[in-house]
Design an enzyme around this catalytic site. Structure first.
Site, PDB file in Angstrom:
ATOM      1  N   SER A 130      -5.756  26.538   0.088  1.00 55.30           N
ATOM      2  CA  SER A 130      -6.056  25.329   0.706  1.00 55.30           C
ATOM      3  C   SER A 130      -6.538  24.290  -0.432  1.00 55.30           C
ATOM      4  O   SER A 130      -7.216  24.803  -1.070  1.00 55.30           O
ATOM      5  CB  SER A 130      -6.998  25.517   1.949  1.00 55.30           C
ATOM      6  OG  SER A 130      -7.623  24.182   2.082  1.00 55.30           O
ATOM      7  N   GLU A 176       4.687  31.600   7.865  1.00 54.07           N
ATOM      8  CA  GLU A 176       4.556  30.343   8.832  1.00 54.07           C
ATOM      9  C   GLU A 176       5.806  29.799   8.533  1.00 54.07           C
ATOM     10  O   GLU A 176       6.565  29.427   9.466  1.00 54.07           O
ATOM     11  CB  GLU A 176       3.431  29.752   8.421  1.00 54.07           C
ATOM     12  CG  GLU A 176       2.087  30.329   8.877  1.00 54.07           C
ATOM     13  CD  GLU A 176       0.799  29.632   8.379  1.00 54.07           C
ATOM     14  OE1 GLU A 176       0.832  28.468   8.666  1.00 54.07           O
ATOM     15  OE2 GLU A 176      -0.105  30.029   7.940  1.00 54.07           O
ATOM     16  N   HIS A 225       1.378  42.418  26.222  1.00 51.41           N
ATOM     17  CA  HIS A 225       0.522  41.394  26.453  1.00 51.41           C
ATOM     18  C   HIS A 225      -0.344  40.810  25.569  1.00 51.41           C
ATOM     19  O   HIS A 225      -1.547  40.111  25.857  1.00 51.41           O
ATOM     20  CB  HIS A 225      -0.055  41.318  27.964  1.00 51.41           C
ATOM     21  CG  HIS A 225       0.931  41.901  28.845  1.00 51.41           C
ATOM     22  ND1 HIS A 225       1.575  41.196  29.690  1.00 51.41           N
ATOM     23  CD2 HIS A 225       1.181  43.114  29.479  1.00 51.41           C
ATOM     24  CE1 HIS A 225       2.428  41.766  30.647  1.00 51.41           C
ATOM     25  NE2 HIS A 225       2.091  43.161  30.482  1.00 51.41           N
ATOM     26  N   LYS A 232      -9.917  29.900   1.329  1.00 45.16           N
ATOM     27  CA  LYS A 232      -8.707  30.266   2.246  1.00 45.16           C
ATOM     28  C   LYS A 232      -7.427  30.886   1.384  1.00 45.16           C
ATOM     29  O   LYS A 232      -7.268  30.681   0.156  1.00 45.16           O
ATOM     30  CB  LYS A 232      -7.849  28.733   2.738  1.00 45.16           C
ATOM     31  CG  LYS A 232      -8.652  28.102   3.872  1.00 45.16           C
ATOM     32  CD  LYS A 232      -9.090  28.977   5.017  1.00 45.16           C
ATOM     33  CE  LYS A 232      -7.707  28.997   5.969  1.00 45.16           C
ATOM     34  NZ  LYS A 232      -7.294  28.108   6.563  1.00 45.16           N
TER      35      LYS A 232
END
Ligand code: ARG
Length: 466
Positions: free
Chosen positions: A278, A291, A157, A284
């Site tokens: 970025s 992704e 979980h 970043k």
């Protein structure tokens, strides 16, 4: 457009119809398989006396020339001129060797031809994709073997549950991809069936030799029903289903890499070569590869569903709908080939923050089950032990401490009726390292067990590579 079927028509097809019906813009990539199949077919026609020996030789020479010209860039696919790859090759052949080229299509239809081409194509691509999976498996095994005793939290979980090792976590993915590898292995059995010789739908009256063709093209099996052979695309469904499973597994791994690379987890850092930045936030470092892989899963699932839907209402045998079987498969192959090239390198270059991982495992009562097991081992029914530890966790939460910080005297004070169950060996038992090392059950997280598993899998992997 030069058609293979103009004879019964008085007028040309509308230009838009030509464009709409054409598949050359995408099936050109079957050219080498189309030519290979045609060469064997022509040889078979000659061997079987259906055409003359010399005719067969001229056709084969012509086909080889076309292939060379294409590969040398001297011949290009012209979308305006030909309907599909089969028309393209046959038209060029007739231009090259004259009307004799028209004999190539004896005892054959584009229906069994396209079925053959796709099987040849897919067979080669599956083997290539399997190589990609083997490289990924090898990387995962290597990473696991150097992280056998790196302790990290195991989750259920997404809540810290019990301590595991990084090796154990990586091996979980190893086994997912191993099953995928085997799924493709199994799929290959159904891909590797020769459909050629089924002609349009009913077989042929010419004395063809399908067994010889099968042997020449390396097919261990032949289709035994011509109607089925020209309309069967099950093996593509299977291929796409395996591909969807592979990308689902890649997507789950990606999700974990994304989480682990976040400042909140800080378990790993991606190598610069496998991360992106970025345009506005200079600090970043983004896990774009992971992704995008997660994102690509949707596209491959889509291809699977598209083909299932395309096939569901089709009467036997060939219908033009079947032309829609290719682009999704091509895209799936292309998508996975790239991902499987990037992933092993991205994983091999990961920086692993072992300290952060181990630190994370020290908080959140990951040894609570071990305490319950300890009491159960001393004879207390597990259900009762579970309740006792639950109360101890509540107590620790109030005090802001972990279970192993409770001294023996406090255990005795907290649970006076259970004094016999708590003894000096408790502290040892609750040590994180010991909780991990104690899980020696078959397939458990202990380094000892994983070392054994890795040895076994290395042998399997070596044999598959060979
Ligand atoms: N381009 C067609 C396809 O991809 C080849 C088979 C055409 N057969 C036919 N009878 N129209 O499916």
């Amino acid at each position: 457009m030069r058609k293979l079927w103009g004879g019964r028509f008085k007028q040309d097809t509308a230009e838009l119809v030509d464009q709409f019906c054409a598949s050359l813009p995408f099936d050109w990539r079957l050219y080498s398989y189309d030519i290979a199949g045609s060469i064997v077919h022509a040889r078979m026609l000659a061997r079987s006396g259906i055409i003359e020996q010399g005719e067969g030789e001229k056709i084969v020479e012509g086909l080889e020339q076309i292939k060379q010209a294409l590969e040398a860039g001297e011949l290009a696919f012209d979308r305006q001129q030909d309907e599909d790859i089969h028309s393209f090759v046959e038209n060029r052949l007739i231009e090259l060797i004259g009307p004799l080229g028209g004999k190539l299509h004896t005892a054959r239809s584009r229906n069994d031809q396209v079925a053959l081409d796709l099987r040849l194509y897919l067979r080669a691509e599956i083997k290539e994709l399997q190589q990609g999976l083997l490289n990924l498996l090898k990387t995962l095994l290597a990473l696991a073997s150097v992280n056998l005793d790196v302790i990290m939290p195991g989750y259920t979980h997404l809540q810290r549950a019990q301590a595991v090792t990084l090796a154990h976590h990586l091996l979980a993915y190893y086994f997912m991809f191993k099953r995928d590898y085997q799924r493709w292995q199994d799929n290959l059995k159904r891909v590797n069936v020769l459909p050629l010789g089924s002609a349009a739908l009913a077989g042929t009256g010419f004395p063809i030799d399908r067994e010889w063709v099968a042997k020449e093209l390396g097919f261990p099996a032949l289709s035994l029903n011509s109607l089925d052979a020209v309309s069967d695309r099950d093996y593509l469904i299977e291929f796409l289903a395996v591909a969807a499973t592979v990308v689902m597994h890649l997507s789950r791994l990606s999700e974990e890499l994304i989480l682990w690379a976040s400042s909140e987890f800080n378990f790993i850092e991606l190598d610069d070569a496998y991360a992106t930045g970025s345009s506005i936030m200079p600090q970043k470092k983004n896990p774009d590869v992971a992704e995008l892989t997660r994102g690509k899963s949707g596209r491959i699932y889509g291809h699977l569903l598209q083909l299932l839907t395309t096939l569901k209402g089709l009467p036997l045998a060939y219908n033009k709908d079947l032309q829609e079987d290719k682009e999704g498969v091509f895209d799936t192959v292309d998508t996975l080939q790239v991902i499987l090239k990037i992933f092993p390198a991205m994983l091999a270059t990961l920086k692993i923050n072992k300290g952060e991982m181990a630190q994370a495992a020290t908080k959140g009562f990951l040894n609570a089950t071990d305490l319950a097991d300890y009491l159960a081992g001393k004879g207390l029914p597990f259900r009762q032990a579970h309740a006792v530890v639950g109360r101890a966790v509540l107590y620790s939460l109030e005090k802001g401490i972990e279970l192993e910080m409770i001294p023996l005297a406090s255990w005795h004070r907290l649970f006076p009726e259970l004094q016999d169950y708590f003894s000096e060996d408790l502290a040892q038992h609750l040590l994180l390292k010991n909780t991990v090392y104690s899980r020696r059950s078959l397939g458990g997280t202990s380094p000892e067990e994983n070392r054994r598993v890795i040895e076994e899998e290395k042998a399997w992997l070596d044999a598959e590579y060979a």
